[in-house]
Design an enzyme around this catalytic site. Sequence first.
Site, PDB file in Angstrom:
ATOM      1  CG  ASP A   1      19.609  -1.345 -13.598  1.00 32.14           C
ATOM      2  OD1 ASP A   1      20.307  -1.076 -12.613  1.00 32.14           O
ATOM      3  OD2 ASP A   1      19.471  -0.575 -14.569  1.00 32.14           O
TER       4      ASP A   1
ATOM      5  CG  HIS B   1      23.550  -4.114 -10.503  1.00 30.89           C
ATOM      6  ND1 HIS B   1      22.443  -3.702  -9.795  1.00 30.89           N
ATOM      7  CD2 HIS B   1      23.376  -3.661 -11.779  1.00 30.89           C
ATOM      8  CE1 HIS B   1      21.635  -3.023 -10.595  1.00 30.89           C
ATOM      9  NE2 HIS B   1      22.175  -2.988 -11.804  1.00 30.89           N
TER      10      HIS B   1
END
Length: 333
Positions: free
Chosen positions: A113, A295
């Site tokens: 991320d 994610h």
Amino acid sequence: MATSDQLLSTQFPGPTLLDINGIQLEVFEAGQQNAGNPIVLCHGWPEHAFSWRHQVPMLVEAGYHVIVPNQRGYGNSSKPAEVTDYDIEHLTADLVGLLDHFGYEDAIFVGHDWGAMVVWSLALLHPTRVSHVINLSLPYQERGEVPWIEFMEQVFGADNYFVHFNRQPGVADAVFDHHTRQFLRNLFRKNVPPREPDPGMPLINLAEAKAPLGDPIMSDDELDVFVSAFESTGFTSAIHWYRNLDRDWHQLVDADPIIQQSSLMIYGNRDMIPPSERLQEFVPNVDVVHLDCGHWIQQEMPEATNEAILSWLKRNHQKTSRPRPVVKGSISI
């Protein structure tokens, strides 16, 4: 139920505060016996070094000296007051300072991320300090002709969270601070059913939602580590990373945009962040792995993530050893 301190002390390396780049970084270190083979793991938002808990033992066993910082603004690391203290020059300089502290010329860097954004940028701004790149979720971001926030506002509108964080500073921060446990509980999920988005800023809606969707990616005890950290720090210092994106765009203007290092990109097929169609143009020496997850890749599918990383390292990284330096300026906490 175990407290967050107990969980960190029994299942994760103990923290040390290091004087780095004019601030203090909270660093979790394992595999000191493997000095000379460093690998640095960089967390994303809104996370914590603890997000790499499943990878640390595997990497130590594979012969690596594992260094996992809580980056500036997170955990017990320093939280400077100025927004500009969180730009990409500061964030990458922290990692360079970390290498200097341990006496390493370079290291393998792994990012997820926002951590991936920092690692890509580190390879551009300080290429000699990065031997290999492994990034999860966020592919290389082309700089383009328009500053990033301006571009996102044009394409995604004012409710996009990147844009909202910049155009309405403090609004989302206050909501997240007020609903810390609820926000993180609702955020760290998998198998979330598709649905039409509600009007407004999606992350604020998520923080205010009474019931989570999908399945949790971690136990309540593990979630407590993240909740405890953000209840202590609040979210503003972490969100300041987003508030520097246009500043970062300007700071990268003179950098060679091509990543020369051998790289591994791991995507989650259910992630809202799409794969890059031009990745190989900017990262010509890249291998790509797709995992069937969302994610939070290394926490959702830790075994598959570990296998992908270890297999790639075996093919691409020749370990070298050097004497471990004398470490100064650290305090155990």
